[in-house]
Design an enzyme around this catalytic site. Structure first.
Site, short mmCIF file in Angstrom:
data_model
loop_
_atom_site.label_atom_id
_atom_site.label_comp_id
_atom_site.label_asym_id
_atom_site.label_seq_id
_atom_site.Cartn_x
_atom_site.Cartn_y
_atom_site.Cartn_z
N ASP A 133 -12.14 8.45 10.91
CA ASP A 133 -13.35 7.63 10.81
C ASP A 133 -13.46 6.61 11.93
O ASP A 133 -14.18 5.63 11.82
CB ASP A 133 -13.38 6.90 9.47
CG ASP A 133 -12.13 6.05 9.24
OD1 ASP A 133 -11.02 6.57 9.44
OD2 ASP A 133 -12.27 4.87 8.87
N LYS A 211 -16.12 5.87 5.52
CA LYS A 211 -15.76 4.48 5.86
C LYS A 211 -17.00 3.60 5.71
O LYS A 211 -18.05 3.89 6.31
CB LYS A 211 -15.24 4.43 7.31
CG LYS A 211 -14.76 3.04 7.72
CD LYS A 211 -15.60 2.38 8.80
CE LYS A 211 -15.60 3.07 10.13
NZ LYS A 211 -14.33 2.92 10.83
N LYS A 258 -13.75 4.12 2.09
CA LYS A 258 -12.70 3.27 2.66
C LYS A 258 -13.30 1.97 3.18
O LYS A 258 -14.42 1.96 3.70
CB LYS A 258 -12.02 3.98 3.83
CG LYS A 258 -10.92 3.17 4.48
CD LYS A 258 -10.52 3.71 5.85
CE LYS A 258 -11.07 2.83 6.94
NZ LYS A 258 -10.51 3.13 8.28
N GLU A 301 -8.06 -1.33 1.35
CA GLU A 301 -7.18 -1.43 2.51
C GLU A 301 -7.10 -2.84 3.08
O GLU A 301 -7.84 -3.20 3.99
CB GLU A 301 -7.64 -0.45 3.61
CG GLU A 301 -6.71 -0.46 4.82
CD GLU A 301 -7.16 0.48 5.94
OE1 GLU A 301 -8.18 1.16 5.77
OE2 GLU A 301 -6.48 0.52 6.97
N GLU A 303 -5.25 -4.59 5.47
CA GLU A 303 -4.25 -4.30 6.52
C GLU A 303 -3.75 -5.57 7.18
O GLU A 303 -4.52 -6.30 7.81
CB GLU A 303 -4.83 -3.38 7.61
CG GLU A 303 -3.80 -3.21 8.74
CD GLU A 303 -4.20 -2.26 9.87
OE1 GLU A 303 -5.31 -1.71 9.82
OE2 GLU A 303 -3.38 -2.09 10.78
N LYS A 343 -4.44 1.42 0.22
CA LYS A 343 -4.00 1.78 1.58
C LYS A 343 -3.41 0.53 2.23
O LYS A 343 -4.13 -0.26 2.85
CB LYS A 343 -5.18 2.33 2.38
CG LYS A 343 -4.84 2.66 3.83
CD LYS A 343 -5.89 3.55 4.45
CE LYS A 343 -5.63 3.75 5.93
NZ LYS A 343 -6.46 4.81 6.52
N SER A 384 -1.15 3.97 9.54
CA SER A 384 -0.04 4.04 10.49
C SER A 384 0.09 2.77 11.29
O SER A 384 1.19 2.32 11.58
CB SER A 384 -0.19 5.26 11.40
OG SER A 384 -1.43 5.31 12.06
N SER A 418 -2.18 7.94 5.09
CA SER A 418 -3.60 7.97 5.44
C SER A 418 -3.67 7.58 6.91
O SER A 418 -4.22 6.55 7.27
CB SER A 418 -4.40 7.00 4.57
OG SER A 418 -5.77 7.02 4.97
N GLY A 420 -4.44 7.61 10.87
CA GLY A 420 -5.44 7.97 11.87
C GLY A 420 -4.72 8.26 13.18
O GLY A 420 -4.49 9.41 13.56
N TYR A 481 -11.71 -0.68 14.54
CA TYR A 481 -11.37 0.68 14.17
C TYR A 481 -12.56 1.60 14.38
O TYR A 481 -13.60 1.40 13.91
CB TYR A 481 -10.89 0.78 12.71
CG TYR A 481 -10.10 2.05 12.50
CD1 TYR A 481 -8.78 2.13 12.96
CD2 TYR A 481 -10.68 3.17 11.94
CE1 TYR A 481 -8.07 3.31 12.83
CE2 TYR A 481 -9.96 4.35 11.81
CZ TYR A 481 -8.66 4.42 12.25
OH TYR A 481 -7.95 5.58 12.13
P1 13P Z 1 -4.29 4.05 11.56
O1 13P Z 1 -4.94 4.63 12.78
O2 13P Z 1 -3.58 2.76 11.85
O3 13P Z 1 -3.45 5.03 10.83
O4 13P Z 1 -5.43 3.57 10.59
C1 13P Z 1 -6.13 4.49 9.85
C2 13P Z 1 -7.26 3.85 9.18
O5 13P Z 1 -7.98 4.50 8.47
C3 13P Z 1 -7.50 2.41 9.37
O6 13P Z 1 -8.46 1.98 8.50
#
Ligand code: 13P
Length: 481
Positions: A133, A211, A258, A301, A303, A343, A384, A418, A420, A481
């Site tokens: 996404d 997303k 998400k 999420e 993060e 997440k 990640s 999950s 990316g 992102y």
């Molecule tokens: P990453 O690229 O850090 O795995 O993140 C994935 C994601 O969906 C972030 O919202």
């Protein structure tokens, strides 16, 4: 227009991991790793499941034309799952069964059952999300590809993603991937042959998701300190029109969503601040219940980015604070936990801090999760995140997930991925904007997805999945992102 492929190392163009055995997927409610804590309660209704048809439940979810129609069918006896032979799985709140859920009453039993069915299908054992996404710009960074080498156009993004979603070798990607997270652009996009992207995904046995956060302004929260990302603490945009976008996304085929909020660590300045945590977790909780009202399972999420020179203990402290607050906020907003997934970041050292081993990361991460995440939630799927330039982010992410599941095999949630960036680096470097490279790139995404599926079982063999390694790494502007 696609640009010509660059010269690539033959290691990445050669098909790899082509010869894996077709394993029999487990039926979600049959128990097994990741379904601790009452396997028999994972199905939403007194449903008969054919153990030979593990995709039946997902197909039933896809076939719903609208959330209202889905619910109407259920109450008319249409059923969320296929009629078939097999074991009858009783559900806690259905029909005349014993009622055990006295809260979240703003959702009907049918609405809850539908959300739970999706959340359980997403949390199927040894499967994770393909996070695809990324916005224009970051989609190339996700693959560590310089935008000068692959043109950043909607056409190229669509060509790349349609290649991903059709990764072959039946059962293909769906053997390791339960849900695919889409960007808004992709949700309404078709491939060159006119197939809707969501159809490519559902046809290949996966669930499409969307997303929904609109990112953040780096001006940030007034008065908060500038953190290691180089801007103050932030909150996400997108709540105002979220209700309408959820309904649109559901109608287009999405069944989950998400929303990613970003927090920064700076122990000296006290980041993340209490204020930023409060805004972050309530923003996410508000998003979560708005999604649930429209039948979308929310991925929550929060993060905490790894930028900074802190050690793993600072991340452990911050992650525990954030997750305690997150579940308090979810409770305050009435979120139905059985119909949502988490997440989080893993608990790791800062990008330039003293390096922790996968075992240390596993121990610290599991300690925090056990203290904070209710077992009512079926799945935990790690992002990640950013990694240091001298590290192979794909391999690191797989090894860390593997250590968690190898050292802690009996966790009460599906503990999965999950990813990316850490799913796609080798794939996008193999593809490089040339459809002639599609087969090799599909082998790359399959191989890394299988590696991560193996890591869900703690059986990944370090270094056994081909990767471009650190060669493809470029400095990424963390945050967006
Ligand atoms: P990453 O690229 O850090 O795995 O993140 C994935 C994601 O969906 C972030 O919202």
């Amino acid at each position: 227009m696609l640009l010509p492929a660059l010269a690539l190392s033959s290691a990445f163009l050669a098909p790899h991991a082509a010869s894996r055995a077709l394993s029999t997927s487990k039926v979600a409610m049959n128990g097994g790793k990741g379904f601790g804590g009452g396997e028999a309660t994972r199905d939403p209704a007194p449903t008969v499941i054919d153990p030979n048809d593990p995709k039946g439940k997902q197909q039933a979810i896809h076939k719903a034309e609208s959330f209202a129609e889905y619910l109407a069918k259920r109450s008319a006896g249409g059923g969320a799952a296929p009629a078939a032979v097999g074991s009858v799985v009783p559900a806690p709140n259905a029909g005349t069964a014993l009622v055990s859920d006295f809260t979240c009453t703003w959702l009907s039993a049918s609405e809850k059952a539908a959300l739970k069915a999706t959340a359980d299908a997403l949390s199927a054992p040894n499967k994770g999300f393909l996070a695809s996404d990324e916005s224009a710009g970051p989609w190339l960074r996700a693959g560590h590809v310089d935008a000068a080498k692959v043109e950043d156009t909607a056409e190229n993004r669509g060509a790349y993603r349609s290649m991903l979603y059709q990764a072959p070798d039946a059962p293909g990607l769906s053997e390791h991937i339960s849900g695919v997270i889409l960007h808004w652009e992709t949700l309404f996009q078709s491939d060159a042959a006119g197939n809707k992207m969501v159809d490519l995904i559902t046809r290949n046995g996966m669930i499409p998701g969307i997303k929904l956060d609109k990112g953040y302004d780096t001006a940030g929260i007034p008065g908060t300190a500038v953190g290691p990302l180089g801007h103050p603490e932030t909150w996400d945009k997108g709540i105002d029109d979220l209700d309408a976008r959820c309904k649109q996304a559901y109608a287009q085929g999405a069944r989950f969503a998400k929303w990613r909020n970003v927090l920064q660590i700076d122990p000296v300045q006290g980041l993340p601040s209490d204020l930023a945590i409060t805004l972050c977790v309530h923003n996410l909780a508000q998003y979560a219940v708005i999604c649930q009202r429209s039948g979308l399972v929310p991925i929550v999420e929060p993060e905490i980015v790894p930028n900074g020179d802190h050690d793993i203990s600072a991340c452990a402290v911050a992650t525990e604070r954030v997750l305690v607050a997150q579940f308090e906020a979810l409770k305050a907003h009435g979120c139905y936990l059985e119909g949502a997934v988490l997440k989080p970041n893993m608990v790791k050292n800062g990008l330039t801090g003293p390096k922790a081993t996968p075992e240390e990361i596993a121990a610290a991460t599991v300690t925090v999760l056990k203290r904070t995440v209710p077992v009512a939630m079926p799945g935990i799927f790690f992002l990640s995140g950013e990694t240091a330039l001298d590290e192979d982010n794909e391999e690191e992410a797989t090894n860390n997930l593997n250590a968690i599941n190898r050292l802690y095999p009996d966790l009460p949630w599906s503990v999965s991925f999950s990813y990316g960036k850490a799913s796609q680096k080798t794939t996008i470097v193999t593809w490089m904007g040339d459809t002639a490279n599609d087969p090799a790139a599909q082998q790359a995404i399959l191989a890394r997805s299988k590696a991560n599926g193996d890591a869900c079982q703690g059986k990944y063999v370090k270094g056994s999945c081909a990767s471009v390694g650190v060669d493809g790494n470029i400095l990424q502007a963390a945050g967006a992102y």
